[in-house]
Design a protein around this motif. Structure first.
Motif, short mmCIF file in Angstrom:
data_model
loop_
_atom_site.label_atom_id
_atom_site.label_comp_id
_atom_site.label_asym_id
_atom_site.label_seq_id
_atom_site.Cartn_x
_atom_site.Cartn_y
_atom_site.Cartn_z
N VAL A 164 -8.29 14.86 -51.97
CA VAL A 164 -8.18 13.67 -51.13
C VAL A 164 -9.59 13.31 -50.65
O VAL A 164 -10.50 14.13 -50.73
CB VAL A 164 -7.25 13.93 -49.93
CG1 VAL A 164 -5.83 14.20 -50.39
CG2 VAL A 164 -7.75 15.09 -49.08
N PRO A 165 -9.80 12.09 -50.15
CA PRO A 165 -11.13 11.73 -49.64
C PRO A 165 -11.56 12.62 -48.48
O PRO A 165 -10.72 13.17 -47.75
CB PRO A 165 -10.95 10.27 -49.18
CG PRO A 165 -9.78 9.77 -49.95
CD PRO A 165 -8.87 10.94 -50.13
N ALA A 166 -12.86 12.76 -48.31
CA ALA A 166 -13.41 13.63 -47.26
C ALA A 166 -13.14 13.06 -45.87
O ALA A 166 -13.20 11.85 -45.66
CB ALA A 166 -14.91 13.81 -47.47
N TRP A 167 -12.89 13.96 -44.92
CA TRP A 167 -12.77 13.55 -43.53
C TRP A 167 -14.15 13.18 -42.97
O TRP A 167 -14.29 12.24 -42.22
CB TRP A 167 -12.20 14.71 -42.70
CG TRP A 167 -10.81 15.10 -43.08
CD1 TRP A 167 -10.44 16.03 -44.00
CD2 TRP A 167 -9.59 14.56 -42.58
NE1 TRP A 167 -9.08 16.11 -44.10
CE2 TRP A 167 -8.53 15.22 -43.23
CE3 TRP A 167 -9.30 13.59 -41.63
CZ2 TRP A 167 -7.19 14.93 -42.96
CZ3 TRP A 167 -7.98 13.30 -41.37
CH2 TRP A 167 -6.93 13.97 -42.02
N ASP A 168 -15.15 13.96 -43.39
CA ASP A 168 -16.50 13.76 -42.87
C ASP A 168 -17.48 14.19 -43.96
O ASP A 168 -17.63 15.38 -44.24
CB ASP A 168 -16.70 14.60 -41.61
CG ASP A 168 -18.07 14.40 -40.98
OD1 ASP A 168 -18.91 13.69 -41.57
OD2 ASP A 168 -18.30 14.96 -39.89
N LEU A 169 -18.14 13.23 -44.58
CA LEU A 169 -19.05 13.55 -45.69
C LEU A 169 -20.23 14.41 -45.24
O LEU A 169 -20.78 15.18 -46.04
CB LEU A 169 -19.56 12.26 -46.33
CG LEU A 169 -18.60 11.55 -47.28
CD1 LEU A 169 -19.14 10.20 -47.68
CD2 LEU A 169 -18.32 12.41 -48.50
N GLU A 170 -20.60 14.33 -43.96
CA GLU A 170 -21.73 15.13 -43.48
C GLU A 170 -21.35 16.60 -43.33
O GLU A 170 -22.23 17.46 -43.29
CB GLU A 170 -22.22 14.57 -42.14
CG GLU A 170 -22.85 13.19 -42.26
CD GLU A 170 -23.41 12.70 -40.94
OE1 GLU A 170 -23.31 13.45 -39.94
OE2 GLU A 170 -23.94 11.57 -40.91
N ALA A 171 -20.07 16.89 -43.23
CA ALA A 171 -19.61 18.28 -43.10
C ALA A 171 -18.79 18.68 -44.32
O ALA A 171 -17.79 19.39 -44.22
CB ALA A 171 -18.78 18.44 -41.83
N LEU A 172 -19.24 18.23 -45.49
CA LEU A 172 -18.44 18.40 -46.70
C LEU A 172 -18.49 19.81 -47.25
O LEU A 172 -17.52 20.33 -47.77
CB LEU A 172 -18.94 17.41 -47.77
CG LEU A 172 -18.23 17.47 -49.13
CD1 LEU A 172 -16.77 17.10 -48.98
CD2 LEU A 172 -18.92 16.55 -50.12
N GLY A 173 -19.63 20.47 -47.18
CA GLY A 173 -19.84 21.74 -47.87
C GLY A 173 -18.95 22.86 -47.36
O GLY A 173 -18.39 22.80 -46.26
N PRO A 174 -18.84 23.93 -48.16
CA PRO A 174 -17.99 25.06 -47.78
C PRO A 174 -18.58 25.87 -46.63
O PRO A 174 -19.80 25.93 -46.46
CB PRO A 174 -17.94 25.90 -49.06
CG PRO A 174 -19.21 25.56 -49.78
CD PRO A 174 -19.46 24.12 -49.48
N GLN A 175 -17.70 26.50 -45.87
CA GLN A 175 -18.09 27.39 -44.79
C GLN A 175 -17.37 28.72 -44.98
O GLN A 175 -16.16 28.74 -45.20
CB GLN A 175 -17.74 26.78 -43.43
CG GLN A 175 -18.42 25.45 -43.16
CD GLN A 175 -17.98 24.83 -41.85
OE1 GLN A 175 -17.19 25.42 -41.12
NE2 GLN A 175 -18.49 23.65 -41.55
N GLU A 176 -18.12 29.81 -44.89
CA GLU A 176 -17.54 31.13 -45.13
C GLU A 176 -17.67 31.99 -43.89
O GLU A 176 -18.74 32.07 -43.28
CB GLU A 176 -18.25 31.81 -46.30
CG GLU A 176 -17.68 33.16 -46.68
CD GLU A 176 -18.33 33.73 -47.93
OE1 GLU A 176 -17.97 34.85 -48.32
OE2 GLU A 176 -19.22 33.06 -48.51
N GLU A 177 -16.58 32.63 -43.51
CA GLU A 177 -16.59 33.49 -42.33
C GLU A 177 -15.46 34.52 -42.44
O GLU A 177 -14.30 34.16 -42.64
CB GLU A 177 -16.42 32.66 -41.06
CG GLU A 177 -16.50 33.47 -39.78
CD GLU A 177 -16.35 32.60 -38.54
OE1 GLU A 177 -16.48 33.14 -37.43
OE2 GLU A 177 -16.10 31.39 -38.70
N ASN A 178 -15.85 35.80 -42.33
CA ASN A 178 -14.86 36.90 -42.31
C ASN A 178 -13.89 36.86 -43.48
O ASN A 178 -12.68 37.04 -43.31
CB ASN A 178 -14.08 36.88 -40.99
CG ASN A 178 -14.97 37.07 -39.78
OD1 ASN A 178 -15.96 37.81 -39.84
ND2 ASN A 178 -14.65 36.41 -38.69
N GLY A 179 -14.41 36.62 -44.68
CA GLY A 179 -13.57 36.65 -45.86
C GLY A 179 -12.72 35.43 -46.07
O GLY A 179 -11.82 35.44 -46.93
#
Length: 379
Positions: free
Chosen positions: A84-99
């Motif tokens: 689906v389209p992005a909610w926020d293109l500025e915060a598009l990239g992946p975020q990893e935390e605690n597996g």
């Protein structure tokens, strides 16, 4: 454990899978704009030694297909690369935390795609050419819109089985809900908004129609089997006036044994009497898309494989009906048997908190590899 499966499971590399997953999440691929991610996957698979075929859908849009084994594929691993389209293109990239990895499309369904690619690599690395199962890998476009990628594939190929990696939390869905999209338009009379009594407000009419529909027992969330969601509502925008048009769309998901045509008639019947409560009602109802559900039951080879391998992985096998719409409906209508099974969950799909647990991703790769090997008759 089967010796071939043991070798393939050892060849699955969680760190490689994690890296592939993160790279997929880094590529923005909303429906209609999938070329960048398809170019990435095509290069990735080609570099690993696979012959990758482009299957045209429309100009600049195509599916990717690879096959292995000597015979015609008896099973395809199917993943859709669009989101689906992005909610926020500025915060598009992946975020990893605690597996846990969060990001647009992580559950729906780049996690499933990454796990399928990893299973594909492990099969080819662990087995000799003569040992490879007759299976295919299909990466399609357009699932989040109208399923045009899968529809194009089905014009020329209808495999016996497909496994689609939609987010099920690794539950096995041999049953699938149907889907109906209902559109409503109310019309009124435009007048200056300081004189509403001289006009007819189309938004007020729509709100009353939706309340009338929602009050029917068919849409009682506590007792009805129908999943009912008002997806959007919009009105004409013409400044400081009473709106003369309002449009609403409702998503309806219905159990596998329910016919969408029967639900259409029920909705028409309910709203037909709405003019008794809504003075001056001018209402149009349309059903632009309908898809029947299905139930494959569980007396089949794929379920047998799952019953054998889940305990080996320390997992409980859960059977469920997939509650959303997916390309599974298209494959079933074309004569294929679709199993919906993938990492992640529908609860977070299409939301800013969309996520997949890395351990679940690795487990999915192992499950996909086992299902592929099962096409060899258990060898």
């Amino acid at each position: 454990m089967n010796s071939h499966l043991e070798k393939v499971w050892r060849a699955i590399r969680p760190e490689r899978l994690r890296k592939t997953f993160l790279e997929l999440l880094d590529i923005y691929s909303p429906s209609g704009k999938e070329e960048d991610i398809q170019l990435y996957l095509e290069e990735y698979l080609s570099r690993a030694g696979f012959a990758v075929e482009r299957l045209a859908v429309e100009e600049d849009r195509y599916n990717l297909r690879a096959t292995m084994g000597k015979a015609e594929p008896q099973l395809y691993l199917v993943g859709h690369v669009d989101t689906v389209p992005a909610w926020d293109l500025e915060a598009l990239g992946p975020q990893e935390e605690n597996g846990v990895i969060r990001g647009l499309g992580s559950a729906d369904m780049k996690g499933g795609c990454a796990a399928m690619v990893e299973a594909w690599l492990a099969l080819s690395e662990a087995l000799n050419q003569s040992e490879l199962p007759p299976v295919g890998l299909l990466l399609v476009v357009g699932e989040e819109e109208d399923g045009d990628g899968s529809a194009a594939f089905l014009e020329s190929c209808r495999p016996p089985w497909v496994v689609i990696g939609e987010p099920t939390g690794l539950a096995a869905c041999f049953a699938h809900y149907g889907y109906l999209e209902a559109g409503f338009v109310t019309r009124g009379h435009r007048i200056h908004s300081s004189l509403p009594e001289l006009g007819h407000n189309a938004v007020e009419s729509m709100l009353r129609v939706l309340l009338h529909l929602g009050n029917d027992s068919l849409f009682n969330r506590e007792t009805s089997e129908i999943v009912y969601s008002i997806r959007e509502m919009s009105s004409s925008r013409a400044g400081f006036v009473v709106p003369d048009r309002c449009e609403a769309w409702i998503d309806l998901h219905l159990p596998p044994n329910k016919d969408p045509a029967d639900l259409q008639e029920a909705i028409r019947r309910i709203v037909a009497g709405a003019d008794r409560f809504i003075p001056g009602l001018d209402l149009q109802v349309t059903f632009d898309f309908a898809s029947s559900g299905y139930n494959l039951e569980t007396d089949n080879r794929l379920n047998q494989i799952l019953r054998e391998i889940y305990p080996q992985m320390g997992l409980e096998l859960r059977l469920d009906a997939f509650r959303s719409h997916s390309d599974g409906n298209l494959f079933f209508a074309a004569g294929a048997k679709p199993l919906i099974l993938g990492p992640g969950s529908l609860e977070t799909a299409h939301t800013p908190n969309e996520q997949v647990i890395l351990d679940e991703l690795s487990a999915a790769a192992r499950i996909y590899a086992a299902l592929c090997l099962g096409t060899r008759g258990g060898g």
